[in-house]
Design an enzyme around this catalytic site. Sequence first.
Site, PDB file in Angstrom:
ATOM      1  N   TRP A   8      61.525  19.685  13.048  1.00 21.99           N
ATOM      2  CA  TRP A   8      61.329  20.930  12.281  1.00 21.99           C
ATOM      3  C   TRP A   8      62.512  21.102  11.329  1.00 21.99           C
ATOM      4  CZ3 TRP A   8      57.160  24.366  13.714  1.00 21.99           C
ATOM      5  CH2 TRP A   8      57.098  25.540  12.942  1.00 21.99           C
TER       6      TRP A   8
ATOM      7  N   CYS B 105      67.748  22.823  13.416  1.00 17.96           N
ATOM      8  CA  CYS B 105      68.001  23.851  12.395  1.00 17.96           C
ATOM      9  C   CYS B 105      66.942  24.934  12.553  1.00 17.96           C
ATOM     10  CB  CYS B 105      67.927  23.226  11.012  1.00 17.96           C
ATOM     11  SG  CYS B 105      68.022  24.454   9.702  1.00 17.96           S
TER      12      CYS B 105
ATOM     13  N   ILE C 248      65.764  28.514  11.174  1.00 19.90           N
ATOM     14  CA  ILE C 248      65.947  29.403  10.022  1.00 19.90           C
ATOM     15  C   ILE C 248      65.204  30.710  10.267  1.00 19.90           C
ATOM     16  CG2 ILE C 248      65.556  29.669   7.532  1.00 19.90           C
ATOM     17  CD1 ILE C 248      65.912  26.667   7.234  1.00 19.90           C
TER      18      ILE C 248
ATOM     19  N   GLU D 215      60.216  35.908   9.309  1.00 24.67           N
ATOM     20  CA  GLU D 215      59.863  37.329   9.317  1.00 24.67           C
ATOM     21  C   GLU D 215      59.600  37.861  10.721  1.00 24.67           C
ATOM     22  OE1 GLU D 215      56.662  37.805   6.580  1.00 24.67           O
ATOM     23  OE2 GLU D 215      57.958  37.550   4.827  1.00 24.67           O
ATOM     24  N   THR D 216      59.404  36.953  11.673  1.00 19.60           N
ATOM     25  CA  THR D 216      59.104  37.407  13.036  1.00 19.60           C
ATOM     26  C   THR D 216      60.292  37.140  13.949  1.00 19.60           C
ATOM     27  OG1 THR D 216      58.150  35.288  13.667  1.00 19.60           O
ATOM     28  CG2 THR D 216      56.663  36.903  12.659  1.00 19.60           C
TER      29      THR D 216
ATOM     30  N   HIS E 187      60.669  34.988  16.286  1.00 16.37           N
ATOM     31  CA  HIS E 187      60.780  33.643  16.856  1.00 16.37           C
ATOM     32  C   HIS E 187      62.218  33.128  16.835  1.00 16.37           C
ATOM     33  CE1 HIS E 187      56.449  33.131  16.976  1.00 16.37           C
ATOM     34  NE2 HIS E 187      56.687  32.063  17.706  1.00 16.37           N
TER      35      HIS E 187
ATOM     36  N   PHE F  10      76.256  21.145  20.918  1.00 17.18           N
ATOM     37  CA  PHE F  10      75.337  22.068  20.254  1.00 17.18           C
ATOM     38  C   PHE F  10      75.439  21.891  18.740  1.00 17.18           C
ATOM     39  CE2 PHE F  10      74.163  26.394  18.744  1.00 17.18           C
ATOM     40  CZ  PHE F  10      72.935  26.524  19.377  1.00 17.18           C
TER      41      PHE F  10
ATOM     42  N   ARG G 215      75.845  23.586   5.121  1.00 15.00           N
ATOM     43  CA  ARG G 215      76.490  23.152   6.363  1.00 15.00           C
ATOM     44  C   ARG G 215      76.147  21.720   6.767  1.00 15.00           C
ATOM     45  NH1 ARG G 215      76.298  28.263   5.662  1.00 15.00           N
ATOM     46  NH2 ARG G 215      77.879  29.625   6.576  1.00 15.00           N
TER      47      ARG G 215
END
Length: 167
Positions: free
Chosen positions: A31, A89, A91, A94-95, A97, A122, A136
Site C-alpha cells: 500500500w 506508509c 496516510i 477522511e475516515t 482508518h 518501526f 521522508r
Amino acid sequence: MALYQENNSLYNPAEYPDAFSVKVGIVTASWNNKITSKLFDGAVEVLKKSSVKENNLISIQVPGSYELTAGAQWLFQHHSPDVVIALGCVIQGETRHFDFICHAVANGLNHVSLKFGKPVIFGVLTTDNEQQALERCGGTHGHKGREAAFTALSMALLKTPAAKIGF
Ligand code: RBF
C-alpha cells in the site's frame, strides 16, 4: 568528522558498520508503493554497504501496513533473522482508518519483538499527506528507510563484544 545528517546518531553514513554476520528480515507493505519502494531501496542500500550478505537478507511483501505484524512474525518463524525491519506508509484519509492502522501496527510490531526476543524496527511513515511522506524517503526530511537499516544493524550488533564495551 562529517556531520551526521540523519536522525540516527549512532552511525556516520560515511562509516557503515561491519554487519557481515547479521541476518536481516525486511517486511514491506505494498500500500502506497510509490513511498514504500523508496523506503525499501534505501534500507537495502545501507544493508549492502554494511556487508550484509545477499543470502542473509530475506525480503517479503504484505498488502498493507496492517499486515506488517503478521509478516514480521512469519519471518521470525520461518527464517530466524537477528532483526526485522518493517516498512510501510499510512496516510491520513477522511475516515478513522489511519488511527486504527497506526495503533495496530505499532502495538503489533512491539508485541512480536517481545514475543521473539528480537528487535523489530518501526519504519512506518504516518503522515498527513503524500508530500510529507515523499520528504521522508529521500527528500528534505531525510530517509527513514536508510535510518531504519542503521537502527536495525545497531540493534543486531548489540550482541557483539565490541558493542558491549562501547560505552
Ligand atoms: N495501508 C497502508 O499501508 N497505508 C494506508 O494509508 C492505508 N489506508 C487504508 C485506508 C482504508 C480506508 C483501508 C480500508 C485500508 C487502508 N490500508 C492502508 C490497508 C490496510 O493496511 C490493510 O491492508 C487492509 O485494511 C486489509 O487488512
